[in-house]
Design an enzyme around this catalytic site. Structure first.
Site, mmCIF file in Angstrom:
data_model
loop_
_atom_site.group_PDB
_atom_site.id
_atom_site.type_symbol
_atom_site.label_atom_id
_atom_site.label_comp_id
_atom_site.label_asym_id
_atom_site.label_seq_id
_atom_site.Cartn_x
_atom_site.Cartn_y
_atom_site.Cartn_z
ATOM 1 N N GLU B 52 0.819 -1.220 0.000
ATOM 2 C CA GLU B 52 0.000 0.000 0.000
ATOM 3 C C GLU B 52 0.853 1.270 0.000
ATOM 4 O O GLU B 52 0.453 2.296 -0.522
ATOM 5 C CB GLU B 52 -0.954 0.012 1.193
ATOM 6 C CG GLU B 52 -2.109 -0.987 1.080
ATOM 7 C CD GLU B 52 -1.766 -2.364 1.609
ATOM 8 O OE1 GLU B 52 -0.571 -2.620 1.901
ATOM 9 O OE2 GLU B 52 -2.689 -3.201 1.742
ATOM 10 N N PHE B 114 -11.552 -7.773 13.174
ATOM 11 C CA PHE B 114 -10.432 -8.181 12.326
ATOM 12 C C PHE B 114 -10.100 -7.079 11.324
ATOM 13 O O PHE B 114 -10.978 -6.541 10.662
ATOM 14 C CB PHE B 114 -10.782 -9.481 11.589
ATOM 15 C CG PHE B 114 -9.695 -9.918 10.637
ATOM 16 C CD1 PHE B 114 -8.442 -10.291 11.123
ATOM 17 C CD2 PHE B 114 -9.917 -9.930 9.276
ATOM 18 C CE1 PHE B 114 -7.440 -10.661 10.251
ATOM 19 C CE2 PHE B 114 -8.913 -10.312 8.400
ATOM 20 C CZ PHE B 114 -7.670 -10.680 8.894
ATOM 21 N N GLN B 115 -8.839 -6.750 11.228
ATOM 22 C CA GLN B 115 -8.343 -5.687 10.357
ATOM 23 C C GLN B 115 -9.026 -4.354 10.633
ATOM 24 O O GLN B 115 -9.225 -3.553 9.729
ATOM 25 C CB GLN B 115 -8.459 -6.074 8.871
ATOM 26 C CG GLN B 115 -7.493 -7.206 8.515
ATOM 27 C CD GLN B 115 -7.277 -7.371 7.029
ATOM 28 O OE1 GLN B 115 -8.169 -7.117 6.233
ATOM 29 N NE2 GLN B 115 -6.095 -7.839 6.645
ATOM 30 N N LYS B 164 -17.664 -1.144 5.446
ATOM 31 C CA LYS B 164 -18.127 -2.099 4.436
ATOM 32 C C LYS B 164 -19.643 -2.067 4.283
ATOM 33 O O LYS B 164 -20.162 -2.200 3.171
ATOM 34 C CB LYS B 164 -17.651 -3.500 4.815
ATOM 35 C CG LYS B 164 -17.674 -4.475 3.648
ATOM 36 C CD LYS B 164 -17.015 -5.798 4.014
ATOM 37 C CE LYS B 164 -17.010 -6.741 2.815
ATOM 38 N NZ LYS B 164 -16.430 -8.048 3.167
ATOM 39 N N MET B 483 24.401 8.971 2.584
ATOM 40 C CA MET B 483 24.251 10.224 3.310
ATOM 41 C C MET B 483 24.473 10.009 4.808
ATOM 42 O O MET B 483 25.065 10.850 5.490
ATOM 43 C CB MET B 483 22.870 10.827 3.042
ATOM 44 C CG MET B 483 22.738 12.273 3.480
ATOM 45 S SD MET B 483 23.884 13.376 2.627
ATOM 46 C CE MET B 483 22.893 13.956 1.253
#
Lengths: 186, 585
Positions: B52, B114-115, B164, B483
């Site tokens: 993502e 969940f999630q 949802k 760096m």
């Protein structure tokens, strides 16, 4: 320093009327923020203060316009002029914020806070507590044989003074609302 | 044409009505209804990323290279938390992206489902604004508002969290034309009195300079055109921040290079010595100012910015002008011309004489080698072999290679340069190049990378191969976190704690494993051929360009120092940073 003179939202006195930001003395300012009354808006304001390291001395929030669904947040904060200007600009940047007023610079304003103060004691102390409450024009909103709950409205300084006087007289608990403030006049 | 439809259908309809042609995303349980709708249409192209974070950077690359907002669709919980880095990156660099996240159904919110994650809570400080939509009837309007907020005022990332059950339920679709824009209407027109004041300053300035930033690019192509007109007319020197490269062409005769920590000597000395600084759409970032107390001590500073909170945040300015850069520049040109197009040309000519002396220092000079490829040389060759390409886009990762790319590549136009400036996100470049190539299928898209940054999001090679995106990954491989190593050398007694890679992959085999092409080059004599081979291959390529391991990036303003205290090369580094400076990042 030039004033920006730009207006945002509906206020005649814009929060963007920048003052000189060169001073380094810490000032206390009361800022009124008009916001959409939606979920999370208070978290946005508080998150701004904690995330950017600004101080909150006092904060109150409640819906003030049911039709337009607006809430008013009153914040008392401290900082150098540069920090105060930055706070106002950052507040105005939050999308649900309609208006930011710095009541401290926009002219005279009225500030009030409400406190509920519980004092437990008997005998001379109880009498003294009641007598003092009269001097401060506090109301007794609850009473038992050994306790009072006083309701006191005033400036934060007045409430501080009353609380200090109650301390030796059996001060048990204090609940304060934080400052609500509004500009004087039209 | 208000219509009844499901929330998932509304999402697709709203995106179509907003003119979206591409969505970068990754499916999951809480966005399945939306993916079902994506499956049943052909107007919006969905690019399946591999992570993502990659979706958010790809959307940034898409947005930066097109000027249109980028759109991301991810699931709840880990989908949303993985998007946080990209959101923060877009916030810091003012890139308009719209992230749509799935959420557990409204009746399960707060149950540690969940999630489930508190997505609006987590992303509140890293978005310009975000919304949790609990009612399907509010969904279309919220998405339209999200586009409005992301693209108006100072652009930035927004997020819409869609449970949802809201995706399944039916509601009334409201098209964008019927959506209230709300009260979010930032001021775009600059105050004419202020603009006139600035023009007066420009007319008498003896040592003026334009200091321009990403705001010019965000304002649109016409802003860059107006800027060029103004620079040409006045003859003032112009420098730019990392984010603003390309607004004024690198080949332009008034260009004095990038300013800041790794900017050119002439740009920083001119900033230090100017008497009129015209800051256009830049924000006095700490990478620009160096030591704030010693920043351009003698100058009158004007600051044009659309965001009032940028004014006086870091540097106190004498003349703030709030408004859209393009708008204000237009008015500046008009006012300046109406007053007779005057400048103090004799003084400005003298100023140029001074600048030319600084330019003669040749601060980007370096010691080349015929044994080992110097990274600067690699980029100079890349520039030489690609600068005439009619449609070239450059992305970078973050680190030394990024600064070298900014120094040694020339940008002639806006929207051609994609880099993570404010947040400094390693792993930005590869997914960003995916987004740029998706938006410009026939263009030459090169990601100048360091091997360490590149590995951070290397999974997106899979995306490039799947969608046949011929992105060129030009990795300057020094087997170091260059760096970090440079700072450890300068600041931490050459104690190189964990700044090298001991187990790097074979990048040629890695490219082949993904289904792309790999090219290894070690010898300076083979460099041009390797670059040409990369350019000729029609598909994703990784060039493993093995470079000098201990090259430092100069010039450099050490932290805690002023613009006129630059380090120009290895010889000047000893004891350059004191303990106070070492505290700064």
């Amino acid at each position: 320093m030039n004033a920006l003179k730009i207006s945002k939202g509906t206020s005649r006195k814009s929060a963007y009327n920048l003052r000189s930001t060169l001073g380094d003395t810490v000032e206390t300012h009361t800022i009124a923020v008009l916001v959409d009354n939606e979920a999370g808006v208070l978290a946005r304001v508080i998150g701004l203060f904690s995330g950017r390291g600004y101080n909150i001395e006092s904060l109150t929030v409640a819906e003030v316009d049911h039709v337009e669904n607006l809430s008013r947040i009153t914040i008392v904060t401290t900082g150098t002029p540069a920090v105060i200007e930055q706070i106002k600009a950052q507040l105005a940047r939050i999308v649900p914020v309609h208006d930011v007023h710095d009541l401290t610079v926009e002219g005279p304003s009225v500030e009030r806070e409400l406190a509920l103060i519980k004092v437990i004691g008997t005998g001379e102390k109880r009498v003294e507590a009641l007598r003092t409450s009269g001097v401060f024009r506090a109301n007794v909103v609850d009473s038992t044989l050994s306790s009072f709950v006083f309701e006191l409205t005033g400036t934060p300084e007045k409430i501080d003074a009353f609380v200090e006087l109650m301390r030796p007289l059996g001060l048990a608990d204090v609940a304060r609302t934080g400052v609500a403030a509004i500009a004087r006049g039209q | 044409m208000s219509r009844r439809m499901t929330g998932a259908q509304m999402v697709i309809q709203a995106l179509k009505d907003q003119g979206v042609d591409t969505v970068f995303g990754y499916p999951g349980g809480a966005v399945l209804p939306i993916y079902d709708e994506i499956f049943q249409q052909n107007d919006i192209r969905h690019i399946l990323v591999r992570h993502e974070q990659g979706a958010t950077h790809a959307a940034e690359g898409y947005a930066r290279s097109t000027g249109k907002p980028g759109v991301v669709l991810v699931t709840s919980g880990p989908g949303a938390t993985n998007a946080v880095t990209g959101l923060t990156d877009a916030l810091m660099d003012s890139i308009p992206i719209i992230v749509l996240t799935g959420q557990v159904p409204t009746f399960m919110i707060g149950n540690d489902a969940f999630q489930e994650a508190d997505t609006v809570g987590i992303t509140r400080p890293c978005t310009k604004h975000n919304w949790l939509v609990k009612d399907t009837d509010r969904l279309a309007q919220t998405i339209h508002e999200a586009f409005h907020v992301a693209t108006n005022g100072r652009p930035g990332p927004v997020l819409v969290d869609i449970p949802k059950d809201v995706q399944f339920a039916k509601g009334t679709y409201i098209p964008p034309q019927k959506t209230s824009k709300g009260h979010y209407q930032p001021k775009v027109k600059g105050d004419l009195d202020k603009i006139t004041e600035l023009v007066e300053q420009m007319e008498k300035a003896q040592r003026p300079i334009f200091y321009t930033g990403g705001g010019v690019i965000n304002s649109g192509r016409s802003a860059s055109q107006t800027l060029r007109e103004l620079v040409k007319g006045t003859g003032f020197p112009i420098t730019s921040t990392l984010m603003g490269l390309g607004a004024y062409p690198a080949s332009g005769d008034k260009w004095i290079g990038m300013l800041g920590m790794h900017g050119t000597y002439e740009a920083n000395m001119a900033m230090h010595g100017c008497d009129l600084m015209i800051c256009v759409g830049a924000r006095f970032d700490d990478r620009i100012t160096g030591l704030v107390d010693a920043f351009s001590p003698g100058s009158y500073k004007a600051h044009i910015d659309i965001d009032p909170s940028s004014i006086n945040k870091v540097i106190h300015v004498d003349l703030p002008i709030i408004g859209d850069v393009g708008n204000v520049l237009n008015d500046m040109v008009k006012v300046w011309k109406s007053r007779g197009s005057k400048t103090n040309s004799a003084a400005v000519k003298k100023w140029w004489g001074q600048i030319e002396k600084w330019q003669a220092v040749d601060c980007l000079n370096y010691k080349n080698s015929d044994k080992v490829i110097k990274p600067q040389h690699a980029l100079q060759r890349l520039e030489a072999l690609t600068k005439d390409h009619p449609d070239r886009y450059i992305c970078t990762e973050v680190g030394q290679h990024q600064m070298w790319a900014a120094q040694y590549l020339g940008f002639e136009d806006p929207h051609r340069w994609m880099t993570s400036g404010g947040l400094g996100t390693m792993g930005y470049g590869l997914p960003a190049s995916v987004g740029v190539q998706v938006a410009h299928p026939d263009a030459l898209v090169i990601n100048v990378a360091g091997e360490a940054s590149w590995l951070m999001n290397m999974q997106e090679m899979g995306t490039a191969v799947q969608y046949r995106l011929p992105i060129k990954q030009f990795i300057l491989n020094n087997e170091r976190l260059g760096m970090v190593r440079q700072w450890q050398q300068l600041l931490h007694g050459e104690r190189y704690a964990h700044s090298w890679s001991e187990a790097l992959p074979d990048f040629v085999k890695l490219a082949e494993a993904f289904g792309g092409k790999g090219i290894l080059v070690k010898d300076p004599a083979d460099l041009d051929d390797a670059i040409k081979e990369m350019l000729e291959y029609d598909g994703p390529v990784i060039v493993d360009c093995v470079v000098e391991k201990h090259e430092n990036c100069f010039p450099m303003i050490p932290s805690g120092k002023a613009h006129n205290q630059m380090l120009l090369g290895e010889a000047s580094t000893e004891g350059a940073i004191d303990s106070e400076g070492a505290v700064m990042v």
